[in-house]
Motif scaffolding. Structure first.
Motif, mmCIF file in Angstrom:
data_model
loop_
_atom_site.group_PDB
_atom_site.id
_atom_site.type_symbol
_atom_site.label_atom_id
_atom_site.label_comp_id
_atom_site.label_asym_id
_atom_site.label_seq_id
_atom_site.Cartn_x
_atom_site.Cartn_y
_atom_site.Cartn_z
ATOM 1 N N HIS A 46 121.773 62.952 33.354
ATOM 2 C CA HIS A 46 122.071 61.525 33.188
ATOM 3 C C HIS A 46 121.632 60.741 34.424
ATOM 4 C CE1 HIS A 46 125.280 63.185 30.421
ATOM 5 N NE2 HIS A 46 124.618 62.360 29.636
ATOM 6 N N ILE A 47 121.911 61.301 35.598
ATOM 7 C CA ILE A 47 121.562 60.629 36.852
ATOM 8 C C ILE A 47 120.036 60.530 36.974
ATOM 9 C CG2 ILE A 47 121.789 60.681 39.371
ATOM 10 C CD1 ILE A 47 124.483 60.256 37.736
ATOM 11 N N ILE A 48 119.327 61.578 36.590
ATOM 12 C CA ILE A 48 117.867 61.555 36.635
ATOM 13 C C ILE A 48 117.327 60.528 35.639
ATOM 14 C CG2 ILE A 48 115.753 62.907 36.228
ATOM 15 C CD1 ILE A 48 117.234 63.518 38.903
ATOM 16 N N LEU A 49 117.950 60.413 34.501
ATOM 17 C CA LEU A 49 117.541 59.400 33.524
ATOM 18 C C LEU A 49 117.730 57.997 34.108
ATOM 19 C CD1 LEU A 49 116.384 59.064 30.696
ATOM 20 C CD2 LEU A 49 118.679 59.335 29.777
ATOM 21 N N LEU A 50 118.848 57.760 34.767
ATOM 22 C CA LEU A 50 119.073 56.470 35.438
ATOM 23 C C LEU A 50 118.010 56.230 36.509
ATOM 24 C CD1 LEU A 50 122.957 56.522 35.928
ATOM 25 C CD2 LEU A 50 121.664 55.186 34.243
ATOM 26 N N TRP A 51 117.709 57.276 37.266
ATOM 27 C CA TRP A 51 116.715 57.175 38.332
ATOM 28 C C TRP A 51 115.354 56.771 37.767
ATOM 29 C CZ3 TRP A 51 112.694 60.915 39.386
ATOM 30 C CH2 TRP A 51 112.040 60.724 40.611
ATOM 31 N N ARG A 52 114.964 57.398 36.650
ATOM 32 C CA ARG A 52 113.684 57.061 36.029
ATOM 33 C C ARG A 52 113.676 55.615 35.513
ATOM 34 N NH1 ARG A 52 109.926 60.452 33.895
ATOM 35 N NH2 ARG A 52 108.866 58.450 33.739
ATOM 36 N N PHE A 68 113.870 66.960 30.830
ATOM 37 C CA PHE A 68 115.233 66.642 30.390
ATOM 38 C C PHE A 68 115.775 67.781 29.524
ATOM 39 C CE2 PHE A 68 113.835 62.203 31.206
ATOM 40 C CZ PHE A 68 114.775 61.923 32.188
ATOM 41 N N TYR A 69 114.910 68.410 28.761
ATOM 42 C CA TYR A 69 115.304 69.489 27.867
ATOM 43 C C TYR A 69 115.300 70.853 28.559
ATOM 44 C CZ TYR A 69 114.315 65.721 24.653
ATOM 45 O OH TYR A 69 114.316 64.505 24.025
ATOM 46 N N THR A 70 114.314 71.084 29.432
ATOM 47 C CA THR A 70 114.135 72.420 29.997
ATOM 48 C C THR A 70 114.747 72.613 31.383
ATOM 49 O OG1 THR A 70 111.981 71.814 30.914
ATOM 50 C CG2 THR A 70 112.013 72.794 28.703
ATOM 51 N N ASP A 75 119.776 66.161 25.621
ATOM 52 C CA ASP A 75 118.977 65.516 24.585
ATOM 53 C C ASP A 75 118.752 64.092 25.089
ATOM 54 O OD1 ASP A 75 118.002 64.137 22.397
ATOM 55 O OD2 ASP A 75 119.446 64.992 20.976
ATOM 56 N N ALA A 76 117.591 63.846 25.670
ATOM 57 C CA ALA A 76 117.340 62.597 26.389
ATOM 58 C C ALA A 76 117.579 61.348 25.541
ATOM 59 C CB ALA A 76 115.926 62.601 26.957
ATOM 60 N N GLN A 77 117.134 61.326 24.299
ATOM 61 C CA GLN A 77 117.321 60.128 23.476
ATOM 62 C C GLN A 77 118.799 59.882 23.196
ATOM 63 O OE1 GLN A 77 115.083 57.754 22.717
ATOM 64 N NE2 GLN A 77 116.822 56.632 21.894
ATOM 65 N N LYS A 78 119.509 60.918 22.837
ATOM 66 C CA LYS A 78 120.941 60.784 22.555
ATOM 67 C C LYS A 78 121.695 60.337 23.812
ATOM 68 C CE LYS A 78 124.874 63.629 21.299
ATOM 69 N NZ LYS A 78 125.336 64.511 22.330
ATOM 70 N N GLU A 79 121.335 60.909 24.940
ATOM 71 C CA GLU A 79 122.031 60.572 26.188
ATOM 72 C C GLU A 79 121.667 59.174 26.671
ATOM 73 O OE1 GLU A 79 124.531 62.304 26.881
ATOM 74 O OE2 GLU A 79 124.004 64.056 25.679
ATOM 75 N N GLU A 81 121.074 56.680 24.659
ATOM 76 C CA GLU A 81 121.917 55.837 23.802
ATOM 77 C C GLU A 81 123.353 55.808 24.314
ATOM 78 O OE1 GLU A 81 121.230 57.481 19.888
ATOM 79 O OE2 GLU A 81 119.122 56.842 19.938
ATOM 80 N N GLN A 82 123.839 56.949 24.831
ATOM 81 C CA GLN A 82 125.193 57.008 25.384
ATOM 82 C C GLN A 82 125.289 56.167 26.661
ATOM 83 O OE1 GLN A 82 127.981 58.590 23.924
ATOM 84 N NE2 GLN A 82 128.940 57.251 25.424
ATOM 85 N N LEU A 83 124.272 56.225 27.504
ATOM 86 C CA LEU A 83 124.266 55.415 28.733
ATOM 87 C C LEU A 83 124.271 53.923 28.409
ATOM 88 C CD1 LEU A 83 121.751 57.472 30.917
ATOM 89 C CD2 LEU A 83 124.248 57.341 31.193
ATOM 90 N N ILE A 84 123.581 53.548 27.330
ATOM 91 C CA ILE A 84 123.600 52.147 26.881
ATOM 92 C C ILE A 84 125.003 51.790 26.403
ATOM 93 C CG2 ILE A 84 122.742 50.552 25.111
ATOM 94 C CD1 ILE A 84 120.015 52.095 25.351
ATOM 95 N N GLU A 85 125.583 52.659 25.581
ATOM 96 C CA GLU A 85 126.933 52.426 25.061
ATOM 97 C C GLU A 85 127.966 52.342 26.192
ATOM 98 O OE1 GLU A 85 130.026 54.881 22.301
ATOM 99 O OE2 GLU A 85 127.961 54.767 21.565
ATOM 100 N N ASP A 86 127.766 53.151 27.234
ATOM 101 C CA ASP A 86 128.684 53.158 28.378
ATOM 102 C C ASP A 86 128.472 51.964 29.309
ATOM 103 O OD1 ASP A 86 129.641 55.543 27.368
ATOM 104 O OD2 ASP A 86 128.746 56.808 28.935
ATOM 105 N N GLY A 87 127.461 51.145 29.036
ATOM 106 C CA GLY A 87 127.223 49.957 29.847
ATOM 107 C C GLY A 87 126.507 50.231 31.163
ATOM 108 N N LEU A 88 125.788 51.351 31.248
ATOM 109 C CA LEU A 88 125.052 51.687 32.466
ATOM 110 C C LEU A 88 123.583 51.286 32.378
ATOM 111 C CD1 LEU A 88 126.598 55.214 33.042
ATOM 112 C CD2 LEU A 88 127.244 53.077 34.155
#
Length: 173
Positions: A46-52, A68-70, A75-79, A81-88
């Protein structure tokens, strides 16, 4: 032969296993530390996704990187969507995402509205003319690719975990 359950039995939680990478993850497992959550409840992935996302180059048309997978077991797309839902993270508007369009496309959009003096305009001028000429709704109908941005809370979470970023291979974006 070991099963996925055997390989990951000592991890804090089971990583997301994409069928596409299942055999690879049996041979080279995701590190245990990648499945340990931060105090806020997020995985290193999640933190790496935010960083990107904070680089401003991650878009709704952007394919998610294999790591993200390996490497991170999410699951990058699902996560995302969760980061969006969490307001991040938030999806930018059409005007905010116009930076994704080439200058020639901006000029063509303005030519369609018969705006004059385009040859002398720099990108900033073209973007200003676009805002003066189009509404958000009309521009949104023309192109659907959007950029993502971190919210203040997303930036704060990213700033709290430089140790995760430091362990990720660095490259300039």
């Amino acid at each position: 032969m070991k099963t996925l359950k055997d390989v990951y039995e000592h991890h804090a939680e089971m990583p997301f296993i994409s069928p596409k990478y299942e055999q690879e993850l049996l041979k080279k497992p995701i590190a245990k530390r990648q499945m340990e959550r931060t105090g806020e409840g997020y995985l290193p992935g999640h933190i790496i996704l935010l960083w990107r996302i904070q680089f401003g180059t991650y878009t709704t048309h952007h394919p998610h990187h294999k790591y993200f997978y390996t490497t991170y077991g999410i699951d990058a797309q699902k996560e995302l969507e969760q980061l969006i839902e969490d307001g991040l993270v938030r999806i930018d508007t059409a005007f905010e995402s116009v930076k994704l369009l080439p200058v020639m496309t901006l000029k063509e959009l303005l030519q369609d509205k018969e705006v004059k003096g385009l040859s002398k305009m720099k990108r900033a001028d073209l973007e200003a003319a676009l805002q003066a000429t189009y509404t958000e709704a009309s521009l949104a109908r023309i192109f659907d690719e959007r950029s993502y941005s971190l919210t203040e809370a997303g930036q704060e979470l990213l700033d709290k975990h430089p140790e995760i970023i430091a362990k990720h291979p660095q490259k300039k974006y």
